[in-house]
Design an enzyme around this catalytic site. Structure first.
Site: not given
Ligand code: G6P
Length: 433
Positions: A93, A147, A168, A198, A252
């Site tokens: 990540r 994700n 989510c 998102h 987001y």
């Protein structure tokens, strides 16, 4: 018997889920709960698994918690499989975040190029896991929290016969923020949500049955009730933009509406040594596991709420219960559009209010997307479709098209550079390329 399996059971989020299963044990009487992880995650699995066992013992419910690295015994006869895996762990990540930033592009786990890269690592692994499910529990439900949840769920829907839906905590957090603004309970709030994971917007906001959309939008413009997730910098949108938009955006959306400011924010964090969100999450996770190790700890520690997915258990457990009990409740989930809006393909996974029964998610009709957000949603969906295709085929041309289609990637030359660096940094995780 009700058997639930969590893939990626060694995740720091596991106490969140266990807490949810304990709270709902009357309506969702999970009798066997299996936490599965890979060899490399065994140490974390043992620590968090022992905490899970203590939590269940303290609650005094009839549930056994099993820890294993063997998929076959975990999946055999399972009713629900939840996923919270992270291929390449937080180290991957952090690279996803840092590489685009080299070129002045947003470095984020799911929004922008980061979502593309995470999907390339994750989709092949999840499709393999689905094949195992076909062998050991073909009728089980796959509840995906991994994700990028929308993109991953689209890959599952298009490429596996296993029944799945994506969840989510984002929409739930928006409802809580509305409830907070009016001093009511989350259950008193209902809103219509539409978009992609998102990338959602809410309207038709009702509080205790009263239509309050305009009122809430004005509150938002004045800085009250804005959705704020722990993992996103607290930067406000311009009040007049909110008034003009007349929709309530998930936080987001700041990555799109304030793209330069957010990239600047990320760069400053790096310069100040605060690190990327992945680096911060690594530190939070380390201190969480120090807490989890304490043999006297028998409940979900408050410190877990520092992670972005704090409301995860609420969302996951209520949706599982709605399927299990055939409740026909309405929840916001990721599911194929199936005509909910004519502005997106029928097989595109969207995030929207859906009736949830024992046959899964049935998205409610929405109609045309508002023109102010239609283009953004459609272009991100193109990026997502191409991202899924690239993850399946490993075709580098498709991968380049995907990155170039993303509205936050400013030029094809930059897309090429990001792709080159990403593929080099992720060689160990990309069997399809
Ligand atoms: C939010 C999002 C999740 C995401 C999480 C990141 O809750 O909805 O999809 O995984 O934040 O949190 P983290 O603490 O890992 O940055």
């Amino acid at each position: 018997k009700l058997k639930v399996v969590t893939l990626g059971g060694g995740s720091g989020y596991t106490p969140e889920l266990i807490d949810g299963f304990i709270r709902r044990h009357k309506e969702l009487p999970v009798s066997e709960y299996w936490l599965v992880d890979i060899e490399a995650g065994k140490e974390k699995l043992e620590i968090v698994g022992a905490l899970a066992q203590r939590m269940v013992k303290k609650a005094g419910i009839a549930m056994t918690v099993h820890l294993t690295t063997r998929l076959d015994e975990a999946l055999a006869g399972a009713d629900f499989v939840t996923t919270q895996i992270r291929v390449g762990q937080l180290a991957a990540r952090i690279q996803d975040e840092k590489i685009p930033l080299r070129y002045g592009v947003l470095g984020q786990e799911t929004t922008g190029p980061g979502g593309f890269m995470k999907a390339q690592r994750t989709i092949p692994v999840l499709l393999d896991l689905c094949q195992e499910m076909e062998k050991y529990c073909p009728d089980a439900w796959l509840i995906n929290f991994t994700n990028p949840a929308g993109i991953v769920t689209e890959a599952l829907a298009k490429h596996s016969p296993i029944r799945s839906l994506g969840i989510c905590s984002g929409a739930n957090s928006m409802m809580r923020d509305i409830a907070g603004a009016y001093g009511v309970e989350r259950e008193d709030v209902y809103a219509r949500v539409m978009g992609l994971n998102h990338l959602i917007f809410a309207d038709q906001i009702t509080v205790k049955g009263k239509e309050l959309t305009d009122d809430f939008i004005e509150k938002l413009a004045q800085g009250v009730g804005a959705n704020q997730l722990n993992n996103i910098p607290d930067v406000g949108l311009p009040p007049d933009f909110i008034r003009a938009l007349k929709l309530y955006p998930l936080s987001y959306l700041k990555y799109f509406y304030l793209d330069r400011e957010m990239v600047e924010h990320e760069r400053e964090d790096l310069e100040r040594g605060v690190g990327t969100r992945g680096e911060q999450s690594l530190a939070i996770e380390k201190s969480l596991f120090d807490l989890y190790r304490d043999p006297t700890l028998c409940e979900k520690p408050a410190a877990l709420s520092a992670r972005g997915g704090a409301l995860y258990s609420d969302t996951a457990c209520s949706i599982i219960s709605s399927i299990y009990n055939n409740k026909r409740e309405i929840h916001v989930v990721n599911t194929p559009n199936q005509g909910s809006t004519p502005d997106l393909p029928d097989d595109a996974v969207i995030e929207t209010n859906s009736m949830i029964d024992c046959n899964g998610a049935h998205p409610l009709a929405y109609g045309r997307l508002p023109v102010a957000v239609k283009g953004l949603i459609q272009s991100v969906k193109s990026f997502e479709e191409l991202t899924v295709e690239a993850a399946i085929t490993g075709n580098q041309h498709t991968a380049l098209l995907a990155l170039a289609a993303h509205p936050l990637v400013p030029s094809v030359e930059i897309a090429e550079k990001i792709l080159r660096d990403y593929l080099a940094a992720n060689r160990d995780f990309l069997p399809q390329y």
